[in-house]
Design a protein around this motif. Structure first.
Motif, PDB file in Angstrom:
ATOM      1  N   SER A 151     -27.704  26.981 -37.967  1.00  0.00           N
ATOM      2  CA  SER A 151     -27.984  25.590 -37.633  1.00  0.00           C
ATOM      3  C   SER A 151     -29.148  25.483 -36.662  1.00  0.00           C
ATOM      4  N   ALA A 152     -29.300  26.474 -35.769  1.00  0.00           N
ATOM      5  CA  ALA A 152     -30.408  26.440 -34.814  1.00  0.00           C
ATOM      6  C   ALA A 152     -31.750  26.530 -35.538  1.00  0.00           C
ATOM      7  N   GLU A 153     -31.820  27.306 -36.609  1.00  0.00           N
ATOM      8  CA  GLU A 153     -33.062  27.390 -37.375  1.00  0.00           C
ATOM      9  C   GLU A 153     -33.391  26.041 -38.015  1.00  0.00           C
ATOM     10  N   ILE A 154     -32.354  25.313 -38.451  1.00  0.00           N
ATOM     11  CA  ILE A 154     -32.579  23.982 -39.030  1.00  0.00           C
ATOM     12  C   ILE A 154     -33.200  23.049 -37.990  1.00  0.00           C
ATOM     13  N   ILE A 155     -32.689  23.094 -36.751  1.00  0.00           N
ATOM     14  CA  ILE A 155     -33.243  22.259 -35.689  1.00  0.00           C
ATOM     15  C   ILE A 155     -34.696  22.643 -35.430  1.00  0.00           C
ATOM     16  N   LEU A 156     -34.975  23.946 -35.438  1.00  0.00           N
ATOM     17  CA  LEU A 156     -36.353  24.402 -35.255  1.00  0.00           C
ATOM     18  C   LEU A 156     -37.255  23.827 -36.344  1.00  0.00           C
ATOM     19  N   ASN A 157     -36.801  23.882 -37.587  1.00  0.00           N
ATOM     20  CA  ASN A 157     -37.617  23.371 -38.703  1.00  0.00           C
ATOM     21  C   ASN A 157     -37.859  21.871 -38.587  1.00  0.00           C
ATOM     22  N   LEU A 158     -36.823  21.133 -38.202  1.00  0.00           N
ATOM     23  CA  LEU A 158     -36.977  19.689 -38.033  1.00  0.00           C
ATOM     24  C   LEU A 158     -37.945  19.379 -36.895  1.00  0.00           C
ATOM     25  N   ALA A 159     -37.837  20.159 -35.819  1.00  0.00           N
ATOM     26  CA  ALA A 159     -38.731  19.955 -34.674  1.00  0.00           C
ATOM     27  C   ALA A 159     -40.170  20.241 -35.057  1.00  0.00           C
ATOM     28  N   LEU A 160     -40.385  21.347 -35.766  1.00  0.00           N
ATOM     29  CA  LEU A 160     -41.743  21.691 -36.192  1.00  0.00           C
ATOM     30  C   LEU A 160     -42.317  20.627 -37.122  1.00  0.00           C
ATOM     31  N   ALA A 161     -41.507  20.158 -38.054  1.00  0.00           N
ATOM     32  CA  ALA A 161     -41.963  19.145 -39.008  1.00  0.00           C
ATOM     33  C   ALA A 161     -42.402  17.864 -38.307  1.00  0.00           C
TER      34      ALA A 161
ATOM     35  N   VAL B  28     -37.654  27.029 -17.821  1.00  0.00           N
ATOM     36  CA  VAL B  28     -37.336  26.777 -19.224  1.00  0.00           C
ATOM     37  C   VAL B  28     -37.320  25.280 -19.507  1.00  0.00           C
ATOM     38  N   VAL B  29     -37.731  24.899 -20.708  1.00  0.00           N
ATOM     39  CA  VAL B  29     -37.712  23.498 -21.123  1.00  0.00           C
ATOM     40  C   VAL B  29     -36.996  23.400 -22.465  1.00  0.00           C
ATOM     41  N   THR B  30     -36.140  22.398 -22.602  1.00  0.00           N
ATOM     42  CA  THR B  30     -35.474  22.137 -23.884  1.00  0.00           C
ATOM     43  C   THR B  30     -36.355  21.188 -24.677  1.00  0.00           C
ATOM     44  N   LEU B  31     -36.796  21.652 -25.842  1.00  0.00           N
ATOM     45  CA  LEU B  31     -37.759  20.902 -26.643  1.00  0.00           C
ATOM     46  C   LEU B  31     -37.102  20.008 -27.691  1.00  0.00           C
ATOM     47  N   ALA B  32     -35.940  20.426 -28.194  1.00  0.00           N
ATOM     48  CA  ALA B  32     -35.261  19.652 -29.249  1.00  0.00           C
ATOM     49  C   ALA B  32     -33.801  20.061 -29.318  1.00  0.00           C
ATOM     50  N   THR B  33     -32.947  19.100 -29.681  1.00  0.00           N
ATOM     51  CA  THR B  33     -31.521  19.365 -29.896  1.00  0.00           C
ATOM     52  C   THR B  33     -31.045  18.577 -31.113  1.00  0.00           C
ATOM     53  N   ASN B  34     -29.806  18.786 -31.499  1.00  0.00           N
ATOM     54  CA  ASN B  34     -29.215  18.027 -32.608  1.00  0.00           C
ATOM     55  C   ASN B  34     -29.348  16.530 -32.390  1.00  0.00           C
ATOM     56  N   ASN B  35     -29.180  16.100 -31.143  1.00  0.00           N
ATOM     57  CA  ASN B  35     -29.206  14.661 -30.834  1.00  0.00           C
ATOM     58  C   ASN B  35     -30.511  14.004 -31.256  1.00  0.00           C
ATOM     59  N   ASP B  36     -31.589  14.775 -31.313  1.00  0.00           N
ATOM     60  CA  ASP B  36     -32.881  14.205 -31.671  1.00  0.00           C
ATOM     61  C   ASP B  36     -32.983  13.869 -33.156  1.00  0.00           C
ATOM     62  N   TYR B  37     -32.023  14.374 -33.965  1.00  0.00           N
ATOM     63  CA  TYR B  37     -32.137  14.217 -35.414  1.00  0.00           C
ATOM     64  C   TYR B  37     -30.876  13.638 -36.052  1.00  0.00           C
ATOM     65  N   LEU B  38     -30.064  12.963 -35.253  1.00  0.00           N
ATOM     66  CA  LEU B  38     -28.842  12.369 -35.797  1.00  0.00           C
ATOM     67  C   LEU B  38     -29.134  11.298 -36.839  1.00  0.00           C
ATOM     68  N   ASP B  39     -30.313  10.700 -36.780  1.00  0.00           N
ATOM     69  CA  ASP B  39     -30.669   9.681 -37.770  1.00  0.00           C
ATOM     70  C   ASP B  39     -31.084  10.312 -39.097  1.00  0.00           C
ATOM     71  N   GLN B  40     -31.311  11.606 -39.101  1.00  0.00           N
ATOM     72  CA  GLN B  40     -31.730  12.296 -40.313  1.00  0.00           C
ATOM     73  C   GLN B  40     -30.625  13.137 -40.942  1.00  0.00           C
ATOM     74  N   ALA B  41     -29.691  13.596 -40.125  1.00  0.00           N
ATOM     75  CA  ALA B  41     -28.694  14.521 -40.683  1.00  0.00           C
ATOM     76  C   ALA B  41     -27.459  14.621 -39.811  1.00  0.00           C
ATOM     77  N   THR B  42     -26.349  14.920 -40.468  1.00  0.00           N
ATOM     78  CA  THR B  42     -25.116  15.286 -39.789  1.00  0.00           C
ATOM     79  C   THR B  42     -25.002  16.799 -39.888  1.00  0.00           C
ATOM     80  N   PHE B  43     -24.491  17.414 -38.835  1.00  0.00           N
ATOM     81  CA  PHE B  43     -24.417  18.874 -38.790  1.00  0.00           C
ATOM     82  C   PHE B  43     -22.958  19.323 -38.711  1.00  0.00           C
ATOM     83  N   PRO B  44     -22.242  19.322 -39.839  1.00  0.00           N
ATOM     84  CA  PRO B  44     -20.838  19.719 -39.794  1.00  0.00           C
ATOM     85  C   PRO B  44     -20.650  21.227 -39.665  1.00  0.00           C
TER      86      PRO B  44
END
Length: 367
Positions: free
Chosen positions: A172-182, A231-247
């Motif tokens: 799931s972390a890789e998915i967040i990375l991909n969404l962040a990069l996109a 360290v800085v947090t660049l992206a989390t699940n919360n940033d993409y709740l409008d695009q996807a649910t992460f069950p």
């Protein structure tokens, strides 16, 4: 004569009152010496007023090897069901086996080393590809994050270009990375990707051997504590709740599901009962998970906000209404948009909604 009849009627009335309370006139109180209450009448009243209770459910004992990952999202429901007696109630003993990622768990199931596993979002793509069957939803995750080392010049998602970034493929972390990069018009090809497990990423980030990482709790907490302002947090699940649910889900192989449906239903019943306890006692469960994963309690307590802790009641209604099905359909869209899957697959091919529903109905009937 009138006095004699009066005594008889009084005795019968007394016996009837005792029977109405579920007792037997012969055993609950001494019989009147003048007019003993007829035992047959008392027994009949007792049976009509207080029918026998339904016999307790009994099950053939079964032992299962179950895979989990050492974090709240993966371990909390299994630990709750085990430590609070819900598995025992269903005649199940579990041996919990720790893994670092969902793909490794699925490989272990395929080889027969594991019966059941709990997976995060990313590994669900393997289920869509036919490598495993989902039989119960666990929670929806908020635990993943992309983190950067400021001293390496990483202060934003755009700064990841050309940097050494660690992740675990298929998670799931890789998915967040991909969404962040996109979101910045980038892809993994613009980075120097380093494949690492969760433990390796923690050490590599703290030591400065990588510039950024995409990982999940409790590793995110450990990194933040050790690196502080660096360290800085660049992206989390919360940033993409409008695009996807992460069950997150419980899975098994198709072969095991076909041959052991009764066990899966019993296992799911225990999980749905445990869901209610977890949701109402999340801090207590965090401490139990910390013990299971051999980390300090505060680390897990800091993670309790990183999941939507579903209840058995929610699952019972949501599976009938199609809400849970929509979660998996939306999840699949994320995989397709990210190139992980090439085309849509009917979620009914790999999600056993009927097991969730049957478990919920059985629990309602037994309540």
């Amino acid at each position: 004569m009138k006095k004699f009849l009066s005594v008889i009627l009084s005795g019968v009335l007394a016996a009837s009152m005792l029977a109405g309370c579920g007792g037997s006139g012969a055993s609950s109180a001494p019989a009147s010496s003048a007019a003993p209450a007829p035992a047959p009448a008392s027994s009949a009243a007792a049976s009509s007023e207080a029918p026998a209770a339904e016999p307790a459910e009994t099950f053939e004992e079964v032992k299962l090897r179950v895979a989990y990952m050492p974090n709240m999202g993966s371990a909390s429901l299994l630990v709750t069901a085990r430590d609070k007696g819900f598995f025992e109630k269903m005649g199940i003993t579990v041996d919990l086996v720790e893994f670092q990622g969902g793909p490794a768990e699925i490989s272990a199931m395929a080889s027969g080393d594991i019966d059941i596993a709990q997976i995060g979002h990313g590994a669900h793509a393997l289920c869509a590809e036919g490598e495993a069957m989902i039989f119960e939803i666990d929670c929806t995750s908020l635990a993943d994050a992309v983190m950067g080392n400021k001293e390496k010049g990483v202060n934003s998602i755009a700064d990841l270009k050309g940097k050494k970034v660690a992740t675990t493929a298929g998670t799931s972390a890789e998915i967040i990375l991909n969404l962040a990069l996109a979101s910045e018009g980038l892809s993994q090809s613009d980075l120097e990707i380093v494949e690492m497990d969760a433990n390796g990423m923690v050490s590599a980030m703290i030591s400065g051997n990588i510039d950024a990482c995409a990982t999940w709790s409790p590793g995110t907490m450990t990194i933040t504590t050790a690196m502080g302002d660096k360290v800085v947090t660049l992206a989390t699940n919360n940033d993409y709740l409008d695009q996807a649910t992460f069950p997150s889900s419980m899975i098994t192989t198709k072969k095991y599901a076909d041959e052991n449906r009764d066990i899966l239903v019993r296992f799911t019943r225990a999980l749905q009962m445990a869901m209610d306890y977890r949701a109402a006692n999340i801090d207590e469960i965090a401490k139990l998970v910390a013990k299971q994963c051999m980390v300090d309690e505060q680390t897990m307590l800091d993670c309790v906000g990183e999941g939507n802790w579903l209840t058995g009641e929610f699952v019972a209604s949501a599976v009938k209404e199609g809400t849970i099905k929509s979660y998996y359909e939306n999840q699949q869209k994320v995989f397709i948009d990210g190139g992980r899957l090439t085309e849509a697959v009917d979620v009914n091919n790999y999600v056993l909604f009927d097991v969730m529903e049957e478990a919920a109905e059985a629990n309602a009937k037994a309540a």
